[in-house]
Structure formats: C-alpha cells, structure tokens
Design a protein around this motif. Structure first.
Motif, PDB file in Angstrom:
ATOM      1  N   ALA A   1       3.632   6.197  -8.043  1.00  0.00           N
ATOM      2  CA  ALA A   1       3.245   7.585  -7.791  1.00  0.00           C
ATOM      3  C   ALA A   1       2.589   7.634  -6.422  1.00  0.00           C
ATOM      4  O   ALA A   1       1.893   6.702  -6.025  1.00  0.00           O
ATOM      5  CB  ALA A   1       2.281   8.075  -8.864  1.00  0.00           C
ATOM      6  N   SER A   2       2.799   8.722  -5.680  1.00  0.00           N
ATOM      7  CA  SER A   2       2.239   8.789  -4.333  1.00  0.00           C
ATOM      8  C   SER A   2       1.859  10.218  -3.987  1.00  0.00           C
ATOM      9  O   SER A   2       2.195  11.162  -4.695  1.00  0.00           O
ATOM     10  CB  SER A   2       3.247   8.257  -3.302  1.00  0.00           C
ATOM     11  OG  SER A   2       4.386   9.111  -3.228  1.00  0.00           O
ATOM     12  N   GLY A   3       1.124  10.365  -2.871  1.00  0.00           N
ATOM     13  CA  GLY A   3       0.790  11.678  -2.349  1.00  0.00           C
ATOM     14  C   GLY A   3      -0.322  12.402  -3.073  1.00  0.00           C
ATOM     15  O   GLY A   3      -0.586  13.568  -2.795  1.00  0.00           O
ATOM     16  N   GLY A   4      -0.996  11.741  -4.017  1.00  0.00           N
ATOM     17  CA  GLY A   4      -2.034  12.411  -4.778  1.00  0.00           C
ATOM     18  C   GLY A   4      -1.454  13.231  -5.917  1.00  0.00           C
ATOM     19  O   GLY A   4      -0.245  13.410  -6.029  1.00  0.00           O
ATOM     20  N   THR A   5      -2.326  13.745  -6.779  1.00  0.00           N
ATOM     21  CA  THR A   5      -1.866  14.454  -7.965  1.00  0.00           C
ATOM     22  C   THR A   5      -1.675  15.953  -7.717  1.00  0.00           C
ATOM     23  O   THR A   5      -1.497  16.721  -8.661  1.00  0.00           O
ATOM     24  CB  THR A   5      -2.864  14.262  -9.117  1.00  0.00           C
ATOM     25  OG1 THR A   5      -4.153  14.718  -8.685  1.00  0.00           O
ATOM     26  CG2 THR A   5      -2.974  12.812  -9.509  1.00  0.00           C
TER      27      THR A   5
ATOM     28  N   HIS B   1       2.553  15.553  -4.412  1.00  0.00           N
ATOM     29  CA  HIS B   1       2.840  14.431  -5.308  1.00  0.00           C
ATOM     30  C   HIS B   1       4.316  14.031  -5.233  1.00  0.00           C
ATOM     31  O   HIS B   1       5.182  14.837  -4.877  1.00  0.00           O
ATOM     32  CB  HIS B   1       2.488  14.831  -6.734  1.00  0.00           C
ATOM     33  CG  HIS B   1       2.103  13.684  -7.610  1.00  0.00           C
ATOM     34  ND1 HIS B   1       1.665  12.475  -7.147  1.00  0.00           N
ATOM     35  CD2 HIS B   1       2.100  13.567  -8.974  1.00  0.00           C
ATOM     36  CE1 HIS B   1       1.393  11.675  -8.156  1.00  0.00           C
ATOM     37  NE2 HIS B   1       1.654  12.311  -9.275  1.00  0.00           N
ATOM     38  N   GLY B   2       4.580  12.775  -5.588  1.00  0.00           N
ATOM     39  CA  GLY B   2       5.951  12.297  -5.613  1.00  0.00           C
ATOM     40  C   GLY B   2       6.049  10.930  -6.255  1.00  0.00           C
ATOM     41  O   GLY B   2       5.045  10.344  -6.686  1.00  0.00           O
ATOM     42  N   ILE B   3       7.260  10.414  -6.324  1.00  0.00           N
ATOM     43  CA  ILE B   3       7.539   9.072  -6.831  1.00  0.00           C
ATOM     44  C   ILE B   3       8.332   8.330  -5.772  1.00  0.00           C
ATOM     45  O   ILE B   3       9.322   8.851  -5.244  1.00  0.00           O
ATOM     46  CB  ILE B   3       8.340   9.115  -8.149  1.00  0.00           C
ATOM     47  CG1 ILE B   3       7.524   9.794  -9.251  1.00  0.00           C
ATOM     48  CG2 ILE B   3       8.753   7.718  -8.578  1.00  0.00           C
ATOM     49  CD1 ILE B   3       8.299   9.998 -10.539  1.00  0.00           C
ATOM     50  N   GLU B   4       7.888   7.125  -5.437  1.00  0.00           N
ATOM     51  CA  GLU B   4       8.601   6.308  -4.462  1.00  0.00           C
ATOM     52  C   GLU B   4       8.925   4.953  -5.064  1.00  0.00           C
ATOM     53  O   GLU B   4       8.386   4.578  -6.111  1.00  0.00           O
ATOM     54  CB  GLU B   4       7.790   6.170  -3.177  1.00  0.00           C
ATOM     55  CG  GLU B   4       6.384   5.637  -3.372  1.00  0.00           C
ATOM     56  CD  GLU B   4       5.561   5.740  -2.094  1.00  0.00           C
ATOM     57  OE1 GLU B   4       5.011   4.701  -1.677  1.00  0.00           O
ATOM     58  OE2 GLU B   4       5.464   6.840  -1.521  1.00  0.00           O
ATOM     59  N   ILE B   5       9.800   4.200  -4.396  1.00  0.00           N
ATOM     60  CA  ILE B   5      10.312   2.972  -4.993  1.00  0.00           C
ATOM     61  C   ILE B   5      10.568   1.907  -3.934  1.00  0.00           C
ATOM     62  O   ILE B   5      10.880   2.215  -2.774  1.00  0.00           O
ATOM     63  CB  ILE B   5      11.618   3.268  -5.782  1.00  0.00           C
ATOM     64  CG1 ILE B   5      11.977   2.124  -6.731  1.00  0.00           C
ATOM     65  CG2 ILE B   5      12.767   3.602  -4.850  1.00  0.00           C
ATOM     66  CD1 ILE B   5      13.083   2.476  -7.713  1.00  0.00           C
TER      67      ILE B   5
ATOM     68  N   THR C   1       0.843  -1.197   0.000  1.00  0.00           N
ATOM     69  CA  THR C   1       0.000   0.000   0.000  1.00  0.00           C
ATOM     70  C   THR C   1       0.877   1.246   0.000  1.00  0.00           C
ATOM     71  O   THR C   1       0.398   2.347   0.264  1.00  0.00           O
ATOM     72  CB  THR C   1      -0.940   0.029   1.207  1.00  0.00           C
ATOM     73  OG1 THR C   1      -0.171  -0.120   2.419  1.00  0.00           O
ATOM     74  CG2 THR C   1      -1.985  -1.073   1.132  1.00  0.00           C
ATOM     75  N   GLY C   2       2.167   1.068  -0.287  1.00  0.00           N
ATOM     76  CA  GLY C   2       3.069   2.209  -0.403  1.00  0.00           C
ATOM     77  C   GLY C   2       4.357   2.005   0.360  1.00  0.00           C
ATOM     78  O   GLY C   2       4.435   1.191   1.285  1.00  0.00           O
ATOM     79  N   PHE C   3       5.388   2.757  -0.034  1.00  0.00           N
ATOM     80  CA  PHE C   3       6.718   2.640   0.564  1.00  0.00           C
ATOM     81  C   PHE C   3       7.085   3.831   1.445  1.00  0.00           C
ATOM     82  O   PHE C   3       8.155   3.855   2.046  1.00  0.00           O
ATOM     83  CB  PHE C   3       7.771   2.484  -0.538  1.00  0.00           C
ATOM     84  CG  PHE C   3       7.544   1.295  -1.428  1.00  0.00           C
ATOM     85  CD1 PHE C   3       7.397   0.015  -0.895  1.00  0.00           C
ATOM     86  CD2 PHE C   3       7.466   1.443  -2.814  1.00  0.00           C
ATOM     87  CE1 PHE C   3       7.183  -1.085  -1.713  1.00  0.00           C
ATOM     88  CE2 PHE C   3       7.264   0.344  -3.642  1.00  0.00           C
ATOM     89  CZ  PHE C   3       7.120  -0.918  -3.093  1.00  0.00           C
ATOM     90  N   THR C   4       6.218   4.860   1.483  1.00  0.00           N
ATOM     91  CA  THR C   4       6.434   6.012   2.358  1.00  0.00           C
ATOM     92  C   THR C   4       5.120   6.326   3.059  1.00  0.00           C
ATOM     93  O   THR C   4       4.128   5.628   2.879  1.00  0.00           O
ATOM     94  CB  THR C   4       6.886   7.258   1.551  1.00  0.00           C
ATOM     95  OG1 THR C   4       5.767   7.808   0.843  1.00  0.00           O
ATOM     96  CG2 THR C   4       7.990   6.919   0.565  1.00  0.00           C
ATOM     97  N   THR C   5       5.100   7.410   3.834  1.00  0.00           N
ATOM     98  CA  THR C   5       3.872   7.809   4.532  1.00  0.00           C
ATOM     99  C   THR C   5       3.014   8.764   3.703  1.00  0.00           C
ATOM    100  O   THR C   5       2.006   9.271   4.203  1.00  0.00           O
ATOM    101  CB  THR C   5       4.209   8.493   5.868  1.00  0.00           C
ATOM    102  OG1 THR C   5       4.936   9.707   5.604  1.00  0.00           O
ATOM    103  CG2 THR C   5       5.030   7.578   6.760  1.00  0.00           C
ATOM    104  N   ARG C   6       3.404   9.039   2.466  1.00  0.00           N
ATOM    105  CA  ARG C   6       2.600   9.975   1.652  1.00  0.00           C
ATOM    106  C   ARG C   6       1.276   9.348   1.229  1.00  0.00           C
ATOM    107  O   ARG C   6       0.304  10.046   0.988  1.00  0.00           O
ATOM    108  CB  ARG C   6       3.389  10.437   0.422  1.00  0.00           C
ATOM    109  CG  ARG C   6       4.580  11.289   0.771  1.00  0.00           C
ATOM    110  CD  ARG C   6       4.897  12.335  -0.249  1.00  0.00           C
ATOM    111  NE  ARG C   6       5.985  13.178   0.231  1.00  0.00           N
ATOM    112  CZ  ARG C   6       6.380  14.301  -0.341  1.00  0.00           C
ATOM    113  NH1 ARG C   6       5.773  14.735  -1.439  1.00  0.00           N
ATOM    114  NH2 ARG C   6       7.371  15.007   0.157  1.00  0.00           N
ATOM    115  N   GLY C   7       1.246   8.032   1.134  1.00  0.00           N
ATOM    116  CA  GLY C   7       0.000   7.360   0.802  1.00  0.00           C
ATOM    117  C   GLY C   7      -0.480   7.666  -0.601  1.00  0.00           C
ATOM    118  O   GLY C   7       0.246   8.191  -1.433  1.00  0.00           O
ATOM    119  N   CYS C   8      -1.729   7.299  -0.850  1.00  0.00           N
ATOM    120  CA  CYS C   8      -2.382   7.539  -2.135  1.00  0.00           C
ATOM    121  C   CYS C   8      -1.531   7.019  -3.296  1.00  0.00           C
ATOM    122  O   CYS C   8      -1.355   7.690  -4.311  1.00  0.00           O
ATOM    123  CB  CYS C   8      -2.674   9.013  -2.315  1.00  0.00           C
ATOM    124  SG  CYS C   8      -4.110   9.300  -3.379  1.00  0.00           S
TER     125      CYS C   8
END
Length: 551
Positions: free
Chosen positions: A204-208, A212-216, A179-186
């Motif tokens: 893609a994370s944090g909403g648009t 927003h951001g990119i995590e891996i 459900t994601g690799f950081t706490t930004r969610g979405c």
C-alpha cells in the motif's frame, strides 16, 4: 458480461486480506477501537459476502482508552496448506502521539475459520501491518513496515522481511528490502506472493487518503533485491495522476481527489486466485458525500479483476490502473448480487444476538446487555458516551449514504443523568444521540437530541417533546450527512418530526478529531442503541426491535 458491483463489503471494512480455501473465500478487515475485533467475511462467488466470525472475540486485547484511530490494524489472513491451519496476524496500535506509532503485532491460528482461535503469540513491535507468507518449502516469512522515528530519514520507514518460527513466534533476522516502488511513498501493508519464478511484494502506498494506491515489485529471492514494476506508478489507485510524496507523513492528499470517479482512496489490498485461474485484487476504497471531501462510511472493501501480462506483471483487467465501481465477475458467478444484504431487521427473537452488533472499546457483555431471544433487548446504562472505557453502546456499521435506522424503546429514568435512545456514533468525541430522559425540572420524561462534536457537548432541549409513558418509537433518516429525527408515541398513528434536519457530516473520517498531527480518523460511522447512567448504573432500557434500511 457479468459484473460485480463495488463495494462488495460496504461500511467500515478496511484493509481487506483475502484468501481462498477450496470453494470458499474469506476476507479479514480492521476494526480499530471496536469489539469483537477483526471482522471475518465469507463468500462463494466474490460478489456476495456475509460476516461469519471475529478473530478476537473474547478478552484477548484490551481496547479501553483507545484514541481514534488506533486499536486493531490491518489483520492479515492466510492458510497453510501443509498444516491445514488458518493464520491471522494483526497489529495492536497503542499510541500514535508524537508520530511514535507504538504497536505490538501478534499471530493466531485456527483449524476452522470460525475458531476457536489460539491465544495470540507476540511477534514484534518494530512497526505495523504484518503479513505471513507460507512458502512451498515449508518455511514461513513475516513482512511488516519498520516504523521510522529518526529525523531526516525517509518516513514512514522500510519494508522488512524475516523468517519466523510459527511454533514459538520467534522472528529471525530482519532484512530491509525497500522503501517503495514508486514516488508516492508512505508504503505499508507488505504482502508476499509466489507466482512463476518470482516472489511478488504488494505494498500500500501514498497514505490512506486520496493519494492511496497499491504498488508492486518482484524478486527471485524472498529477501530481494526487488525490482519495481516498470510503469513506475501504482497498479491500482483512484487517482492516476503522478504524485511525488517521498518522506511525507501519512496525509490526506486532498489534491488527489478524482472528480471523475465515485470511488476514492483505492489502495491497501491483497490477491486471490479462483479455482478457474482468474485473479482478483481486493482493496479498500471510500465514497465521499456529494460535493464534499468527507467520508462517513470510512473505508470499504471493493474488488477488481487483474491479469498477469506477458512480462509477468499484474494489471487491472481493463488495462488501466484506476479502480472501478464494477469489475468483471468470475466465470462461476451466477449473476445475482444481493444489494440489500447489509440491511438489518432484528426483532430480538433469535437464540443469540446478531453477529453484526459491535461495541466500542470493550466487549459486549452480559453485565450490561440482557438478551434472552424473547423479543426484548435490555441495555443497562453506564458511562456517558464521551467515555472510552464503559459506554453502553450496541452498534452496527453504517453501510449506505442514505438510510433509515429505527427502534422502539421503553425507559423510566429517576435521575437526570439516566438516558436511553438511538444514535449515530463515530467515536467518544463525535456522536449524535436522541434520548429519553427526565425533563430539566425532573417532572416527567422527555425526548430530545444530544450530540458531541469534536469533544464538545450540544444539548437540544428546545425541541424536547413529552413522552408520558416512557415508551416511544424513534427513527433517524440519514441522507448525505444530514439527519432527520421522527418519533411516534403509542397513541399516535403516524410519525412526527423532532425539530429540523441536523448536519452531522462531521461524523466522518475527515471531520473528527483524531490524534494530534493526524487527519481525523479512518474508521467509520455506526448506528447504535444505547443507555447512560452516571447515577447508580442500575437503570435499564428495553428495546423491542432494531431496523436499518438503505434508501
């Protein structure tokens, strides 16, 4: 050091999916309610890009009645080395009301990037943002966001992966991997890559919006488990401040605006490797109006140089995680980036209509567009521009926050509901239109403004000027959300103002209606030539040229 200036594709070009095949790079981007759907751009140097094709250019999908910002979302472009085929997967978002987000995802293939493309093959309705991964052993995997509709569960859902048979479209068992690799969610837009001993999952994370951001993350098995990047933060963003938004809906996160950066909303991207072993991350971004949190151009495409560190994790070339307006160019780049490449000068003498023209909700068709390449473009009037079914609008993406759009048209209406002119368009509820029409007393032809704001019509008859012969040049000068209108009659030598400046900053992602519960839209502003005929659908406007020039 040679650099690339961002954005590399200005204007509405979000959710870029980038690949390299030989010496050629390709990017596919979202198009929402616009057709032809799925823009495909080409480059040889990662700096200079040209629109060369569309993935959905016929009647493969019906977008009539599409509400902002639904439609065609997040196409993913890939190339299968074993079969030498291009693959395109995409989601058709049909409903966003109630945050149900009903989408159907499809796959298509072609031997050439310009097509012809196969008929779309249905894959799933589990969520949206599908992506294909062609593994070294010949197996194919589909990754996608599984949309969560239950109360009390982390939204928007899990990233899931399944093996897929590309000959039949049959999808195997879904595996929930994160459900994601950081706490930004979405998290959304999952994309798989193989590098060294690992599978890497880009999200893609944090909403648009501004968060927003990119995590891996990475795993030695395609179905996981995936370990997150040890930084605990996105590897690319516009705002590096820590954000905890697990479970939040896809919101604007205006508190994450970065006052120190011209680039905002950086996120949703994909990776490509050059022939020389350099790595780049193409991603979306936005440029707000000065002093405002409004983005008329929608989300644009930029690119960043990235490197693999000694621990096998991706980092931006400068060591930070903040996307920049410039990035080091690849070794093969000759240093020439054409800044005016997205301007348009069209005198309508080319054998075919310029590929950059698009139409909302329906195909550009000969039933209402008459183009002979003889220096004239004719548009037959149909529904009002409030229509989501058959507006006669021929448009191009706005690509600058300061530009001029100009045309010359001739029109002879015989009913008060027949109009033709030039305008700015976001969607059916939000547009600005300068049109030739019958005067209110139906005696003579006038030129005046008409615009829609949040679905409400505003008619500017106070500044109407008489156009005796029904022929006029019209110029719209757009400057940071304000527009000035000028006109020139055949007997005049210079331009004359039509009223004063008009504030059209609401023609932006954050300024329009959008779906209930959502923050406006995320498509972008267009310039257009158009005609309306709610009388008999038989009036025709003639346009003699069309120009868009950045300032």
């Amino acid at each position: 050091m040679k650099t690339i200036q961002n954005p590399i594709i200005p204007g509405m070009a979000p959710d870029p999916s980038i690949i390299r095949v030989g010496d050629d790079y390709y990017i596919a981007t979202s198009t929402f309610h616009w057709k032809p759907a799925v823009q495909i751009f080409h480059s040889r140097d990662l700096a200079n890009w040209e629109l060369v094709s569309y993935g959905l250019s016929k009647d493969e999908v019906d977008l009539r009645g599409t509400n902002t910002p639904a439609g065609i979302w997040a196409p993913h472009l890939s190339y299968d080395e074993k079969t030498k085929r291009f693959w395109l997967v995409y989601s058709h978002m049909q409903n966003m009301a109630g945050r149900e987000f009903n989408a159907e995802s499809y796959a298509m293939w072609a031997d050439e990037i310009t097509g012809p493309w196969s008929k779309p093959v249905y894959l799933t309705s589990i969520g949206f943002d599908p992506a294909l991964f062609h593994d070294q052993d010949g197996r194919h995997y589909l990754s996608i966001l599984e949309w969560e509709t239950r109360q009390g569960y982390q939204a928007p859902g899990h990233i899931v992966i399944a093996e897929v048979d590309l000959t039949t479209g049959q999808v195997g068992e879904w595996h929930r991997v994160t459900t994601g690799f950081t706490t930004r969610g979405c998290v959304e837009a999952p994309q798989l890559y193989r590098h060294g001993d690992y599978y890497y999952l880009l999200l893609a994370s944090g909403g648009t919006g501004y968060g927003h951001g990119i995590e891996i993350g990475r795993s030695k098995q395609v179905f996981g488990p995936y370990e997150p990047d040890p930084s605990g933060e996105p590897i690319l963003t516009s705002q590096p401040a820590h954000l905890f938004s697990l479970g939040d809906p896809d919101a604007g996160h205006f508190e994450m605006y970065n006052p120190h950066s011209e680039m905002q909303k950086a996120g949703h991207g994909s990776l490509v490797e050059t022939k020389d072993g350099e790595w780049y991350l193409a991603h979306l971004m936005a440029r707000p109006l000065h002093g405002k949190l409004l983005n008329p151009l929608g989300r644009e495409t930029s690119i960043q140089r990235v490197d693999w560190n000694d621990e096998g994790w991706l980092r931006l070339h400068d060591g930070s995680n903040v996307a920049k307006m410039t990035t080091p160019a690849p070794a093969a780049f000759n240093g020439s980036q054409k800044s005016a490449a997205f301007d348009i000068v069209d005198d309508f003498t080319s054998p075919t209509l310029n590929i950059r023209y698009m139409t909302p909700y329906q195909e550009p068709a000969s039933s209402w567009i008459d183009y002979q390449g003889n220096g004239k473009l004719k548009i037959k009037g149909r529904n009002s521009f409030f229509s989501q079914y058959a507006p006669s609008i021929l448009a191009t993406r706005a690509t600058s926050l300061n530009y001029e759009v100009e045309t010359e048209l001739e029109f002879h209406p015989d009913h008060y509901s027949e109009t033709a002119g030039l305008g700015l368009y976001y969607d059916a509820n939000n547009w600005f239109y300068v049109r030739l029409c019958l005067a209110n007393d139906e005696q003579g032809i006038g030129l005046c403004g008409l615009h829609a704001k949040l679905g409400q019509k505003i008619d500017d008859r106070d500044n109407e000027v008489v156009v005796p012969g029904g022929k006029v040049k019209v110029r719209l000068s757009y400057r940071q959300g304000m527009v000035e209108v000028d006109y020139q009659l055949p007997e005049q030598e210079g331009w004359q103002p039509l009223g004063g400046p008009v504030n059209v900053d609401y023609l932006s992602d954050e300024g329009v209606n959008g779906e209930p519960g959502e923050i406006g839209g995320f498509t972008g502003l267009f310039n257009f030539m158009g005609a309306v005929d709610a009388h008999q659908h038989d009036s025709v406007a003639t346009f003699n040229y069309y120009r868009v020039t950045s300032r």
